[in-house]
Design a protein around this motif. Structure first.
Motif, PDB file in Angstrom:
ATOM      1  N   CYS A   3     -24.893  18.474  26.516  1.00 54.70           N
ATOM      2  CA  CYS A   3     -23.907  18.746  25.472  1.00 54.70           C
ATOM      3  C   CYS A   3     -22.694  17.830  25.670  1.00 54.70           C
ATOM      4  CB  CYS A   3     -23.484  20.210  25.537  1.00 54.70           C
ATOM      5  SG  CYS A   3     -22.148  20.659  24.425  1.00 54.70           S
ATOM      6  N   VAL A   4     -22.270  17.144  24.600  1.00 59.09           N
ATOM      7  CA  VAL A   4     -21.123  16.238  24.709  1.00 59.09           C
ATOM      8  C   VAL A   4     -19.791  16.988  24.789  1.00 59.09           C
ATOM      9  CG1 VAL A   4     -22.318  14.356  23.542  1.00 59.09           C
ATOM     10  CG2 VAL A   4     -20.884  15.910  22.210  1.00 59.09           C
ATOM     11  N   ILE A   5     -19.814  18.289  24.569  1.00 57.48           N
ATOM     12  CA  ILE A   5     -18.570  19.064  24.607  1.00 57.48           C
ATOM     13  C   ILE A   5     -18.393  19.755  25.962  1.00 57.48           C
ATOM     14  CG2 ILE A   5     -17.284  20.970  23.550  1.00 57.48           C
ATOM     15  CD1 ILE A   5     -18.750  20.205  20.904  1.00 57.48           C
ATOM     16  N   CYS A   6     -19.358  20.587  26.360  1.00 57.28           N
ATOM     17  CA  CYS A   6     -19.221  21.332  27.616  1.00 57.28           C
ATOM     18  C   CYS A   6     -19.937  20.667  28.796  1.00 57.28           C
ATOM     19  CB  CYS A   6     -19.732  22.758  27.444  1.00 57.28           C
ATOM     20  SG  CYS A   6     -21.528  22.893  27.237  1.00 57.28           S
ATOM     21  N   HIS A   7     -20.752  19.659  28.505  1.00 59.34           N
ATOM     22  CA  HIS A   7     -21.490  18.898  29.516  1.00 59.34           C
ATOM     23  C   HIS A   7     -22.561  19.702  30.246  1.00 59.34           C
ATOM     24  CE1 HIS A   7     -18.678  15.708  28.714  1.00 59.34           C
ATOM     25  NE2 HIS A   7     -17.690  16.558  28.914  1.00 59.34           N
ATOM     26  N   ASN A   8     -22.963  20.821  29.650  1.00 54.56           N
ATOM     27  CA  ASN A   8     -24.090  21.583  30.182  1.00 54.56           C
ATOM     28  C   ASN A   8     -25.370  21.120  29.510  1.00 54.56           C
ATOM     29  OD1 ASN A   8     -22.617  23.286  31.956  1.00 54.56           O
ATOM     30  ND2 ASN A   8     -22.020  24.565  30.218  1.00 54.56           N
ATOM     31  N   LYS A   9     -26.500  21.493  30.095  1.00 49.99           N
ATOM     32  CA  LYS A   9     -27.796  21.145  29.537  1.00 49.99           C
ATOM     33  C   LYS A   9     -27.995  21.867  28.200  1.00 49.99           C
ATOM     34  CE  LYS A   9     -32.717  21.350  30.398  1.00 49.99           C
ATOM     35  NZ  LYS A   9     -33.792  21.971  31.167  1.00 49.99           N
ATOM     36  N   ILE A  10     -28.511  21.153  27.207  1.00 47.90           N
ATOM     37  CA  ILE A  10     -28.838  21.759  25.916  1.00 47.90           C
ATOM     38  C   ILE A  10     -30.215  22.400  26.052  1.00 47.90           C
ATOM     39  CG2 ILE A  10     -29.367  21.334  23.487  1.00 47.90           C
ATOM     40  CD1 ILE A  10     -27.333  19.035  23.584  1.00 47.90           C
ATOM     41  N   GLU A  11     -30.246  23.707  25.941  1.00 43.76           N
ATOM     42  CA  GLU A  11     -31.500  24.436  26.052  1.00 43.76           C
ATOM     43  C   GLU A  11     -32.264  24.363  24.724  1.00 43.76           C
ATOM     44  OE1 GLU A  11     -32.685  25.683  28.825  1.00 43.76           O
ATOM     45  OE2 GLU A  11     -30.866  25.201  29.951  1.00 43.76           O
ATOM     46  N   PRO A  12     -33.580  24.335  24.782  1.00 47.87           N
ATOM     47  CA  PRO A  12     -34.359  24.298  23.544  1.00 47.87           C
ATOM     48  C   PRO A  12     -34.265  25.622  22.791  1.00 47.87           C
ATOM     49  CG  PRO A  12     -35.818  24.485  25.446  1.00 47.87           C
ATOM     50  CD  PRO A  12     -34.424  24.297  25.979  1.00 47.87           C
ATOM     51  N   ASP A  13     -34.386  25.542  21.484  1.00 49.57           N
ATOM     52  CA  ASP A  13     -34.463  26.753  20.665  1.00 49.57           C
ATOM     53  C   ASP A  13     -35.898  27.249  20.692  1.00 49.57           C
ATOM     54  OD1 ASP A  13     -31.778  26.699  19.907  1.00 49.57           O
ATOM     55  OD2 ASP A  13     -32.180  25.388  18.209  1.00 49.57           O
ATOM     56  N   ARG A  14     -36.041  28.567  20.792  1.00 51.68           N
ATOM     57  CA  ARG A  14     -37.367  29.168  20.926  1.00 51.68           C
ATOM     58  C   ARG A  14     -37.594  30.262  19.894  1.00 51.68           C
ATOM     59  NH1 ARG A  14     -39.537  28.013  26.067  1.00 51.68           N
ATOM     60  NH2 ARG A  14     -38.029  26.979  27.420  1.00 51.68           N
ATOM     61  N   LYS A  15     -38.833  30.417  19.513  1.00 50.66           N
ATOM     62  CA  LYS A  15     -39.253  31.541  18.676  1.00 50.66           C
ATOM     63  C   LYS A  15     -39.282  32.785  19.553  1.00 50.66           C
ATOM     64  CE  LYS A  15     -42.252  28.739  15.744  1.00 50.66           C
ATOM     65  NZ  LYS A  15     -43.638  28.533  15.286  1.00 50.66           N
ATOM     66  N   PRO A  16     -39.349  33.978  18.937  1.00 53.48           N
ATOM     67  CA  PRO A  16     -39.404  35.211  19.747  1.00 53.48           C
ATOM     68  C   PRO A  16     -40.541  35.229  20.776  1.00 53.48           C
ATOM     69  CG  PRO A  16     -38.933  35.757  17.481  1.00 53.48           C
ATOM     70  CD  PRO A  16     -39.240  34.282  17.512  1.00 53.48           C
ATOM     71  N   ASP A  17     -41.644  34.530  20.490  1.00 49.50           N
ATOM     72  CA  ASP A  17     -42.755  34.510  21.449  1.00 49.50           C
ATOM     73  C   ASP A  17     -42.566  33.481  22.562  1.00 49.50           C
ATOM     74  OD1 ASP A  17     -43.316  32.034  20.303  1.00 49.50           O
ATOM     75  OD2 ASP A  17     -45.260  32.622  19.494  1.00 49.50           O
ATOM     76  N   GLY A  18     -41.430  32.760  22.551  1.00 47.61           N
ATOM     77  CA  GLY A  18     -41.129  31.793  23.589  1.00 47.61           C
ATOM     78  C   GLY A  18     -41.509  30.359  23.257  1.00 47.61           C
ATOM     79  N   THR A  19     -42.189  30.157  22.134  1.00 48.83           N
ATOM     80  CA  THR A  19     -42.585  28.812  21.724  1.00 48.83           C
ATOM     81  C   THR A  19     -41.349  27.995  21.350  1.00 48.83           C
ATOM     82  OG1 THR A  19     -44.650  29.690  20.832  1.00 48.83           O
ATOM     83  CG2 THR A  19     -43.993  27.490  20.094  1.00 48.83           C
ATOM     84  N   TYR A  21     -39.305  25.355  19.384  1.00 40.94           N
ATOM     85  CA  TYR A  21     -39.422  24.736  18.066  1.00 40.94           C
ATOM     86  C   TYR A  21     -38.363  23.660  17.813  1.00 40.94           C
ATOM     87  CZ  TYR A  21     -35.667  27.844  16.490  1.00 40.94           C
ATOM     88  OH  TYR A  21     -34.470  28.504  16.355  1.00 40.94           O
ATOM     89  N   TRP A  22     -37.364  23.522  18.699  1.00 37.52           N
ATOM     90  CA  TRP A  22     -36.336  22.483  18.526  1.00 37.52           C
ATOM     91  C   TRP A  22     -35.725  22.169  19.879  1.00 37.52           C
ATOM     92  CZ3 TRP A  22     -35.291  19.039  15.030  1.00 37.52           C
ATOM     93  CH2 TRP A  22     -34.060  18.390  15.005  1.00 37.52           C
ATOM     94  N   THR A  23     -35.602  20.877  20.179  1.00 32.45           N
ATOM     95  CA  THR A  23     -35.057  20.467  21.483  1.00 32.45           C
ATOM     96  C   THR A  23     -33.850  19.554  21.367  1.00 32.45           C
ATOM     97  OG1 THR A  23     -36.536  18.561  21.583  1.00 32.45           O
ATOM     98  CG2 THR A  23     -37.332  20.611  22.589  1.00 32.45           C
ATOM     99  N   GLU A  24     -33.398  19.282  20.163  1.00 31.66           N
ATOM    100  CA  GLU A  24     -32.373  18.253  19.945  1.00 31.66           C
ATOM    101  C   GLU A  24     -30.943  18.775  19.834  1.00 31.66           C
ATOM    102  OE1 GLU A  24     -33.228  14.965  20.078  1.00 31.66           O
ATOM    103  OE2 GLU A  24     -35.166  15.827  20.632  1.00 31.66           O
ATOM    104  N   GLY A  25     -30.706  20.049  20.022  1.00 34.31           N
ATOM    105  CA  GLY A  25     -29.351  20.580  19.927  1.00 34.31           C
ATOM    106  C   GLY A  25     -28.792  20.472  18.525  1.00 34.31           C
ATOM    107  N   ASN A  26     -27.484  20.340  18.425  1.00 35.26           N
ATOM    108  CA  ASN A  26     -26.767  20.324  17.149  1.00 35.26           C
ATOM    109  C   ASN A  26     -25.883  19.088  17.054  1.00 35.26           C
ATOM    110  OD1 ASN A  26     -27.268  23.334  16.355  1.00 35.26           O
ATOM    111  ND2 ASN A  26     -26.586  23.370  18.471  1.00 35.26           N
ATOM    112  N   ASN A  27     -25.578  18.678  15.835  1.00 40.90           N
ATOM    113  CA  ASN A  27     -24.656  17.579  15.602  1.00 40.90           C
ATOM    114  C   ASN A  27     -23.255  18.032  16.026  1.00 40.90           C
ATOM    115  OD1 ASN A  27     -22.928  15.660  14.519  1.00 40.90           O
ATOM    116  ND2 ASN A  27     -23.925  15.604  12.539  1.00 40.90           N
ATOM    117  N   ALA A  28     -22.625  17.302  16.897  1.00 39.71           N
ATOM    118  CA  ALA A  28     -21.311  17.700  17.416  1.00 39.71           C
ATOM    119  C   ALA A  28     -20.133  17.229  16.561  1.00 39.71           C
ATOM    120  CB  ALA A  28     -21.142  17.173  18.840  1.00 39.71           C
ATOM    121  N   GLN A  29     -20.388  16.528  15.471  1.00 39.39           N
ATOM    122  CA  GLN A  29     -19.311  16.064  14.588  1.00 39.39           C
ATOM    123  C   GLN A  29     -18.602  17.244  13.948  1.00 39.39           C
ATOM    124  OE1 GLN A  29     -18.076  13.095  13.890  1.00 39.39           O
ATOM    125  NE2 GLN A  29     -19.481  11.995  15.200  1.00 39.39           N
TER     126      GLN A  29
END
Length: 65
Positions: A3-19, A21-29
């Motif tokens: 993360c360009v703001i807090c400098h922590n690792k961006i965790e992937p977004d997951r479905k309720p079953d743990g799959t 579905y997104w690993t790119e985080g969010n636009n920080a603009q």
């Protein structure tokens, strides 16, 4: 990805079953250049964007000089 703001690792977004579905985080603009985590997006980026939109609307309506 970091993360360009807090400098922590961006965790992937997951479905309720743990799959993953997104690993790119969010636009920080407009806060930063690059990607940010969900927490920074919700607490910092989105409020900044909403504030800029409100200010633009006020300027467009001539409420602010």
């Amino acid at each position: 990805m970091i993360c360009v703001i807090c400098h922590n690792k961006i965790e992937p977004d997951r479905k309720p079953d743990g799959t993953i579905y997104w690993t790119e985080g969010n636009n920080a603009q407009p806060v930063g250049e690059g990607r940010c985590c969900n927490k920074c997006n919700l607490e910092i980026v989105l409020p900044m964007r909403y504030g800029e939109l409100e200010l633009k609307e006020m300027e467009d309506k001539k409420w602010v000089t």
